[in-house]
Design an enzyme around this catalytic site. Sequence first.
Site, PDB file in Angstrom:
ATOM      1  N   HIS A  31      55.878  18.530  19.344  1.00 45.07           N
ATOM      2  CA  HIS A  31      57.309  18.836  19.475  1.00 45.07           C
ATOM      3  C   HIS A  31      57.497  20.295  19.887  1.00 45.07           C
ATOM      4  O   HIS A  31      57.604  21.170  19.022  1.00 45.07           O
ATOM      5  CB  HIS A  31      58.010  18.588  18.142  1.00 45.07           C
ATOM      6  CG  HIS A  31      57.909  17.174  17.658  1.00 45.07           C
ATOM      7  ND1 HIS A  31      56.749  16.643  17.136  1.00 45.07           N
ATOM      8  CD2 HIS A  31      58.827  16.160  17.616  1.00 45.07           C
ATOM      9  CE1 HIS A  31      56.956  15.377  16.799  1.00 45.07           C
ATOM     10  NE2 HIS A  31      58.196  15.062  17.079  1.00 45.07           N
ATOM     11  N   HIS A  71      58.450  18.990  12.199  1.00 50.34           N
ATOM     12  CA  HIS A  71      57.910  18.605  13.500  1.00 50.34           C
ATOM     13  C   HIS A  71      57.609  19.842  14.349  1.00 50.34           C
ATOM     14  O   HIS A  71      56.798  19.772  15.264  1.00 50.34           O
ATOM     15  CB  HIS A  71      58.873  17.665  14.229  1.00 50.34           C
ATOM     16  CG  HIS A  71      60.276  18.171  14.282  1.00 50.34           C
ATOM     17  ND1 HIS A  71      61.184  17.919  13.280  1.00 50.34           N
ATOM     18  CD2 HIS A  71      60.923  18.932  15.192  1.00 50.34           C
ATOM     19  CE1 HIS A  71      62.342  18.495  13.592  1.00 50.34           C
ATOM     20  NE2 HIS A  71      62.204  19.121  14.742  1.00 50.34           N
ATOM     21  N   ASP A 158      69.357  20.377  12.750  1.00 52.17           N
ATOM     22  CA  ASP A 158      70.482  19.505  12.437  1.00 52.17           C
ATOM     23  C   ASP A 158      70.052  18.297  11.616  1.00 52.17           C
ATOM     24  O   ASP A 158      70.828  17.784  10.815  1.00 52.17           O
ATOM     25  CB  ASP A 158      71.140  19.027  13.737  1.00 52.17           C
ATOM     26  CG  ASP A 158      71.957  20.137  14.365  1.00 52.17           C
ATOM     27  OD1 ASP A 158      73.027  20.430  13.830  1.00 52.17           O
ATOM     28  OD2 ASP A 158      71.495  20.731  15.354  1.00 52.17           O
ATOM     29  N   ILE A 190      71.102  19.847  19.736  1.00 49.86           N
ATOM     30  CA  ILE A 190      70.339  18.715  20.274  1.00 49.86           C
ATOM     31  C   ILE A 190      69.627  17.960  19.158  1.00 49.86           C
ATOM     32  O   ILE A 190      69.051  18.562  18.259  1.00 49.86           O
ATOM     33  CB  ILE A 190      69.276  19.226  21.292  1.00 49.86           C
ATOM     34  CG1 ILE A 190      69.944  19.866  22.510  1.00 49.86           C
ATOM     35  CG2 ILE A 190      68.325  18.103  21.735  1.00 49.86           C
ATOM     36  CD1 ILE A 190      70.773  18.934  23.361  1.00 49.86           C
ATOM     37  N   HIS A 262      62.276  17.904  22.964  1.00 52.82           N
ATOM     38  CA  HIS A 262      62.178  17.825  21.505  1.00 52.82           C
ATOM     39  C   HIS A 262      60.814  17.324  21.033  1.00 52.82           C
ATOM     40  O   HIS A 262      60.137  17.996  20.267  1.00 52.82           O
ATOM     41  CB  HIS A 262      63.267  16.917  20.923  1.00 52.82           C
ATOM     42  CG  HIS A 262      63.012  16.551  19.491  1.00 52.82           C
ATOM     43  ND1 HIS A 262      63.334  17.376  18.461  1.00 52.82           N
ATOM     44  CD2 HIS A 262      62.404  15.469  18.926  1.00 52.82           C
ATOM     45  CE1 HIS A 262      62.948  16.832  17.324  1.00 52.82           C
ATOM     46  NE2 HIS A 262      62.382  15.675  17.569  1.00 52.82           N
ATOM     47  N   ARG A 353      61.735   5.691 -24.879  1.00 55.49           N
ATOM     48  CA  ARG A 353      62.479   6.882 -24.437  1.00 55.49           C
ATOM     49  C   ARG A 353      62.691   7.824 -25.614  1.00 55.49           C
ATOM     50  O   ARG A 353      62.678   9.042 -25.463  1.00 55.49           O
ATOM     51  CB  ARG A 353      63.807   6.496 -23.768  1.00 55.49           C
ATOM     52  CG  ARG A 353      64.794   5.791 -24.674  1.00 55.49           C
ATOM     53  CD  ARG A 353      66.126   5.506 -23.960  1.00 55.49           C
ATOM     54  NE  ARG A 353      66.928   4.609 -24.745  1.00 55.49           N
ATOM     55  CZ  ARG A 353      68.250   4.726 -24.926  1.00 55.49           C
ATOM     56  NH1 ARG A 353      68.910   5.692 -24.330  1.00 55.49           N
ATOM     57  NH2 ARG A 353      68.905   3.866 -25.665  1.00 55.49           N
ATOM     58  N   GLU A 407      69.829  12.568  -7.863  1.00 54.68           N
ATOM     59  CA  GLU A 407      68.443  12.199  -8.153  1.00 54.68           C
ATOM     60  C   GLU A 407      67.489  12.725  -7.086  1.00 54.68           C
ATOM     61  O   GLU A 407      66.407  13.225  -7.382  1.00 54.68           O
ATOM     62  CB  GLU A 407      68.291  10.678  -8.252  1.00 54.68           C
ATOM     63  CG  GLU A 407      69.092  10.011  -9.355  1.00 54.68           C
ATOM     64  CD  GLU A 407      70.532   9.745  -8.955  1.00 54.68           C
ATOM     65  OE1 GLU A 407      70.874   9.937  -7.771  1.00 54.68           O
ATOM     66  OE2 GLU A 407      71.325   9.343  -9.830  1.00 54.68           O
ATOM     67  N   ASP A 465      74.403  -3.749 -18.414  1.00 49.68           N
ATOM     68  CA  ASP A 465      74.720  -3.080 -17.152  1.00 49.68           C
ATOM     69  C   ASP A 465      74.352  -3.930 -15.935  1.00 49.68           C
ATOM     70  O   ASP A 465      74.836  -3.691 -14.828  1.00 49.68           O
ATOM     71  CB  ASP A 465      74.054  -1.697 -17.072  1.00 49.68           C
ATOM     72  CG  ASP A 465      74.906  -0.625 -17.751  1.00 49.68           C
ATOM     73  OD1 ASP A 465      76.112  -0.855 -17.933  1.00 49.68           O
ATOM     74  OD2 ASP A 465      74.364   0.437 -18.095  1.00 49.68           O
ATOM     75  N   HIS A 469      71.273  -2.189 -12.396  1.00 53.91           N
ATOM     76  CA  HIS A 469      70.687  -1.188 -13.280  1.00 53.91           C
ATOM     77  C   HIS A 469      69.335  -1.619 -13.859  1.00 53.91           C
ATOM     78  O   HIS A 469      68.751  -0.904 -14.653  1.00 53.91           O
ATOM     79  CB  HIS A 469      71.654  -0.854 -14.428  1.00 53.91           C
ATOM     80  CG  HIS A 469      72.800   0.015 -14.009  1.00 53.91           C
ATOM     81  ND1 HIS A 469      73.626  -0.300 -12.953  1.00 53.91           N
ATOM     82  CD2 HIS A 469      73.250   1.215 -14.483  1.00 53.91           C
ATOM     83  CE1 HIS A 469      74.543   0.652 -12.808  1.00 53.91           C
ATOM     84  NE2 HIS A 469      74.329   1.577 -13.717  1.00 53.91           N
TER      85      HIS A 469
END
Lengths: 659, 659
Positions: A31, A71, A158, A190, A262, A353, A407, A465, A469
């Site tokens: 590139h 790139h 971009d 571009i 590019h 958990r 996330e 849920d 979920h």
Amino acid sequence: MLFNCCRHNRRLADAIRFLSADAIEKSKSGHPGMPLGMADVATVLFTKFIKINPEDAGWFDRDRFVLSAGHGSMLLYSLLYLLGYKDITIDDIKNFRQLGSKTAGHPEYGHLAGIDMTTGPLGQGISSAVGMALAERILNARFGDKLCNHYTYVINGDGCLMEGISEEAISLAGHLRLNKLIVFWDNNDITIDGHVSAANSTDQIKRFQACGWNTISIDGHNPCQIECAIKKAQKSKKPTLIACKTKIGFGAPTKCGTSKCHGSPLGAEEVAAMRKNLKWDYAPFEIPEDVLAAWRKAGERSRPLYENWKKEAKAAGKSFTDIIQNKLPKNWDKELNKLKQDAIAQKTKVATRKASEMCLEKIVSHVPEIIGGSADLAASNLTFVKGMKTVTKDDYRGNNIMYGIREHAMAALMNGMALHGGIIPYGGTFFVFSDYMRPAMRLSALMKLRVIYVLTHDSIGVGEDGPTHQPVEHLASYRAMPGILTFRPCDVVETAEAWQLAVESEHEPSILALSRQNLPLLRTSASENLSARGAYVIAGDSKKRRLTILASGSEVSLAVEAMEKLKEKGISAAVVSMPCWELFEKQPAKYREEVLGMAPRIAVEAASSFGWHKYVGDKGRIIALDGFGASGPADKLYQHFGITVAAVMKAAGELLKNK
Amino acid sequence: MLFNCCRHNRRLADAIRFLSADAIEKSKSGHPGMPLGMADVATVLFTKFIKINPEDAGWFDRDRFVLSAGHGSMLLYSLLYLLGYKDITIDDIKNFRQLGSKTAGHPEYGHLAGIDMTTGPLGQGISSAVGMALAERILNARFGDKLCNHYTYVINGDGCLMEGISEEAISLAGHLRLNKLIVFWDNNDITIDGHVSAANSTDQIKRFQACGWNTISIDGHNPCQIECAIKKAQKSKKPTLIACKTKIGFGAPTKCGTSKCHGSPLGAEEVAAMRKNLKWDYAPFEIPEDVLAAWRKAGERSRPLYENWKKEAKAAGKSFTDIIQNKLPKNWDKELNKLKQDAIAQKTKVATRKASEMCLEKIVSHVPEIIGGSADLAASNLTFVKGMKTVTKDDYRGNNIMYGIREHAMAALMNGMALHGGIIPYGGTFFVFSDYMRPAMRLSALMKLRVIYVLTHDSIGVGEDGPTHQPVEHLASYRAMPGILTFRPCDVVETAEAWQLAVESEHEPSILALSRQNLPLLRTSASENLSARGAYVIAGDSKKRRLTILASGSEVSLAVEAMEKLKEKGISAAVVSMPCWELFEKQPAKYREEVLGMAPRIAVEAASSFGWHKYVGDKGRIIALDGFGASGPADKLYQHFGITVAAVMKAAGELLKNK
């Protein structure tokens, strides 16, 4: 020298341009557009500002540089070569994009000293750079300006700005006022499919301002403007976007300013015309002496700062050097071991958990490198534990980050913090929403980073849920991903073991898939970290078994219950807990055979059956869930989907009958 | 009626509030904060503006309503019940979140008439709503105001706005100037972990303006302001954000305005106090007659418009009604069948991405419902074919969408277009970057939508771009995902077959994993769509085989080559092409056994071995790639990673020796 400042800069930049164009030409792949377009910006940045030491590419207090538009890798390779990094030679440049070469198609972290991050998947670079800049501020708050005080520079195009992850990260950077973060936007109008305006009309300046950024717009080919902008940015109290209006493929006479340059080599004719156009009378890969000398001198610019830092680091002593060398405190997990013993003594029945929260309380108080957080689910993930303090824009001396409902940025920031060093990051969300951060998780694995994903609510056990979920395919999808450890512990002891392994896993990220619902304590001994073996016989008679039941996480207790019922019927069975398939695969064949045994096998897991055939074999049975879940109380869902003791008993009956 | 306008609105809104609070109380699970906070906005919208017909929930020209903050599902269920949708009764409300009930924890598309989309995973709703609004404009351009002219309304909270996907979608909506899209932002300052300001300080108004939106800020509890804002929004030439300042849990005396009422039942005491506070003297689930009557009357508001539309639709005739009923044109795939025949005759050797382009040319010209696009990789995905025209803000009469570098929004917009109806969307990116859109792909599957993912560059065949661009675990990860067809065709014929199946797959999304590199034509007959069976013997002697080689996509030709070499050695083998595991699993056991055969099996695929054990069995071999790829020319990578004919030969030798 006869050059004035601008012409001098241009000549140095042209060295980048021709190294890039010629290497891409030689490899017939690459590139050129971006390296040619951003060479002037890169030259000003690297010859006048950036703090690095090519002799010690990993210098902890160096400025970080992230080529988010990965790139354009030849821009980075050219810079590293010109600045005098020892790890790269002109032959490496000539070997661009060849198998086994250090100069891969996109910058690969670990392949070549001086690459601060693997980039290519758009949006990841700028987002991880936010993590680096945050790590810098956190460690600056701990160790002071003399030990940790540097900038994080990013070049992106971009593409990075259109990716949603960049909004999450930009928004966080503004919120946390990371003023040492400076982003150059290669504003060349571009993209691959043509003019940016065909697909985008967002006012990027206004967007960054809305996120609390300082913004500066310049001509990206004007060295004076570039220099002035960087100076201003360095003084800003906010992160800065420098919008650099550039021409993609600058210098290429016919392809410049178009998407044609590019992602493909310019072609021999165009490169020849570019030589004329830029008055560059040198052969491919030849850099004139004066230019190389100027670059090498630039590479030495920060030597005094480096030497001074070395002294300071030495003076700071072990507490600092251990941290930057990733050395964990001695006996860091002593209390974890005690926690396991206590859990066994008390038969602690909690959700994994919750077990994780109990572990974290012990870890956080002993390992200052640990920086945790959650994507707005701290109260569910149980990731914010006693004694933690939240990092804010006004006070970076915390160890908890409130990521918001972001996330993907959370994962990318964790990558950035791990890359920066001095930090072991963990982050929580629901297991099902790990999908949102999968591209960044893949990069954790590819870069071999110690990042810990705390993913709770790991099955239909989520309950009411409902299917959006409830993870079903997620375990399989991570077991299939290379380079990441997927833990699904079954009780407090295995959870503590998983945490021990994850924290010590210096070169591999870890997932901790944890239950929402309570699970009984199954382990009777914690003298060995059995999870380190990936799978082991947790209950039953290993030698006399007529049946083996394989399970992970919340289904191990179900398997044990079935085993006990079988025992009542005079059938001896063994239960194999498989908290981490990846670690099991690393065991010697003999161990694996012993664990799995010769008896018929049944696997039970409240998730997709995908992948289990490997372990149950041709004649085995799998009790699993191959569709989506449903909304309802968790216990009813287990019944509804047939993830039950009865189902195991039935399968056992059939298997033993067939024998 | 004695109520003035505002008090009347409040009373209707309170009906939503108490249905929600009581249902959540009864189910002991749910999210009351949002329904209570947004009840006033919803009441104005649904009693004064929205164009629907509860008697015909699927009315094509209805306004669409997306509850992007899906956890507030009771808001939607309350509305549907109050408006008089036949599919929902007060018992359904009482059964909120129970197994098998229509009123699932989050709104589930297809469970209950009137739910326009499954929501819950944040950011998806607002993004798919952009797709709905785009579909509306495209079909309006084709069929005119009388047949297709409606608004798309969205309610979302801070969560949706923090998710990166929303930025991608908002940016696209502004770019395409989708002025019939109206988004209500429940600006209540609260997220699960506390006050929004703890994790976010983005100026949302400015951000939306930067993306080309009209913005209006109001008090979300003031009916007059709400009404005035909607009127203004309807007249805007841009999409509109209405920022509604609200109190989460409005009416709950002590929990209102705090995160305590976000995700848990209020508790009996609080609900009782709320009854006093709002002067609501009715038992749970009791709606006073006057209130119910007013709501039911509101439900009938658009009846005249509906009747008129019915007439217009009838007058428009088959070309319109076929499209809204998802009926494909007769013989739509005739030219595809010819293409297959021609390819066989000419032994066409092309990349399957090229084959896909050839198919698309035939499809696009015959099926107007097809709307394609790419996330800025059209020239690589080959998704923009002859005769296509790009949709722009000035002219919606196209069939190609330039999504920009926004994979996640692309997938979500496709979901929205498929939900809207009248459109069969396809979208392209590199297979590896499907990770970026996985959460939306999961929703395609969960909602059973006809969405087609064109995912090119499907293996290490990508070559020089390296491991960040080479999918390895992706095939396994989608094969593990419920409800989605993963096709990996091996030549032109299989590619055409996959396209036929994908276009006709009315209730299941499809993935087409396509090669970058050229592949030889392997099929000798196209009289039957063999890909429809998922797997089949493509070459060799099915009956006399001593060995079976299983493969997909680019590795099928490699398998055939190995088979031929084995034949030279006097060993008869058969090659099974497996373009779609999911369809193979749906075949009768007998067929599957016949295809797989009794001979030893070798699988070869340039991807993770994960999942293949099921088909090769205990004694089989798998030639695969269990780590990440590398940068280098594609052919060298195949050699390097041992995905070769030689490797198959070696495995064959070992297997036959063992026998």
